[in-house]
Design an enzyme around this catalytic site. Structure first.
Site, PDB file in Angstrom:
ATOM      1  N   GLY A 148       0.754  -1.127   0.182  1.00 35.62           N
ATOM      2  CA  GLY A 148      -0.155  -0.254  -0.016  1.00 35.62           C
ATOM      3  C   GLY A 148       0.671   1.222  -0.125  1.00 35.62           C
ATOM      4  CB  CYS A 149       0.106   4.523  -1.008  1.00 39.08           C
ATOM      5  SG  CYS A 149      -1.506   5.013  -0.284  1.00 39.08           S
ATOM      6  CE1 TYR A 150      -1.446   7.915   4.388  1.00 34.57           C
ATOM      7  CE2 TYR A 150      -3.378   6.075   4.356  1.00 34.57           C
ATOM      8  CZ  TYR A 150      -2.972   7.544   4.113  1.00 34.57           C
ATOM      9  OH  TYR A 150      -3.907   8.345   4.295  1.00 34.57           O
ATOM     10  CB  SER A 153       5.663   6.792   2.662  1.00 30.92           C
ATOM     11  OG  SER A 153       4.514   6.449   3.680  1.00 30.92           O
TER      12      SER A 153
END
Length: 341
Positions: A148-150, A153
């Protein structure tokens, strides 16, 4: 002719980015576009910004993409599993942008998602698709679960620090902000302009499904069990994601800076920068920018990481993984330059 490629979930935001990237890829050719509610429509009806708008969207039937070399699946949680398994059985390499195969055990999966996994035997057999940390596993598999994007990061920012032993694995606090495209394209009252504009909204406090994924990925990357307090926020912008991470130093601040910089030296899509990065610097690119700020006074370090949630946080990272899986240059078809000043 390049490698034939199917894209399932083609009508969504990540699906549109996949089409854009695969259309421009020197080795991949779009052979099939599958969608759910918009099946039967022309591509231009759902993605008018893309060329080739007369291409017809098919269904999510795996048999419809029979014979392709590679499939990307960009579907909501719970919608990928059966499709992915059937494609694998048909000899198709699969990159799943969804969440169905990111966890390694049924218990971890059920800590994040409400229903039992339909194929629990598959959990733990998929490569976790974060190339900078799991490159060797991705390069030898036929099935990769893109994160996922979170988590992308956060895991990129924290893994080198945990691995070097310069931060404590407990008491890590993550506050993240994301644009509305991160919530997908489905119509919801809470995502209308009137509900989002002029406001910042925290959500999923202590319950967001990406927190267990972050902890699972960090453990896989470092061998250390981390404990994270994660609070995401919806902000009034279309795309972009930024995570601010605070961890307790167990080594020196200088060692934290050295660990992060050393981890990503020579990486094409991750840069450690001096100034705290802004979301606009990464929009349109497959790039993650990270800055690290030790505070010896409080014995903590603050790490900031930003990326485009639809590119390095979704479609671009999926293409990066596919390049590795198919024996191509990892950077093929991907750019590190954003398009916003």
């Amino acid at each position: 002719m390049g490698m034939s490629t199917a894209i399932y979930g083609a009508s969504g935001y990540s699906g549109g980015e996949l089409i854009r990237l695969v259309d421009g890829h020197p080795e991949f050719d779009v052979a099939y576009l599958g969608a759910h509610a918009t099946a039967g429509s022309e591509l231009g009806e759902v993605h008018p910004h893309l060329p080739g708008g007369d291409r017809r969207l098919g269904t999510l039937d795996p048999d419809a993409a029979s014979g392709v070399d590679l499939a990307f699946i960009a579907l909501p949680p719970g919608a990928s599993a059966e499709l992915a398994v059937r494609l694998l059985r048909a000899g198709v390499a699969v990159v799943d942008l969804g969440s169905d195969f990111r966890m390694d055990t049924p218990a971890r999966y059920e800590s994040a998602y409400p229903d039992p996994h339909p194929h629990p035997e598959e959990l733990g057999t998929w490569a976790y698709g974060l190339p900078e940390l799991f490159r060797s596993q991705i390069a030898v598999t036929r099935k990769t679960a893109a994160p996922g994007c979170y988590p992308t990061s956060v895991v990129l920012a924290l893994a080198p620090l945990l691995r070097a032993g310069v931060v404590a694995p407990d008491g890590i606090v993550v506050n993240s902000v994301s644009g509305v495209s991160g919530a997908g394209r489905s119509v919801k009252a809470s995502l209308t302009f009137g509900a989002v504009a002029e406001s910042v909204r925290p959500y999923g406090i202590n319950t967001h499904r990406h927190r267990p994924e972050m902890e699972r990925a960090l453990e896989a990357a470092t061998g250390i069990a981390a404990s994270i307090v994660f609070t995401p926020h919806l902000v009034p912008m279309q795309r972009g994601l930024l995570s601010t991470i605070t961890a307790r130093l167990t080594g020196s601040g200088a060692a934290a800076v050295t660990a992060l910089r050393g981890a990503y030296t020579g990486e094409a899509f991750v840069d450690v920068v001096d100034e705290p990065p802004q979301t606009r610097w990464t929009i349109g690119s497959n790039r993650c920018l990270i800055s690290v700020h030790p505070d010896e006074r409080s014995g903590t370090v603050v790490v900031v990481a930003t990326l485009d949630n639809l590119v390095k946080g979704a479609a671009g990272q999926a293409v990066q993984c596919a390049n590795l899986m198919m024996g191509l240059a990892e950077t093929s078809g991907l750019g590190a330059a954003g398009w916003m000043p």
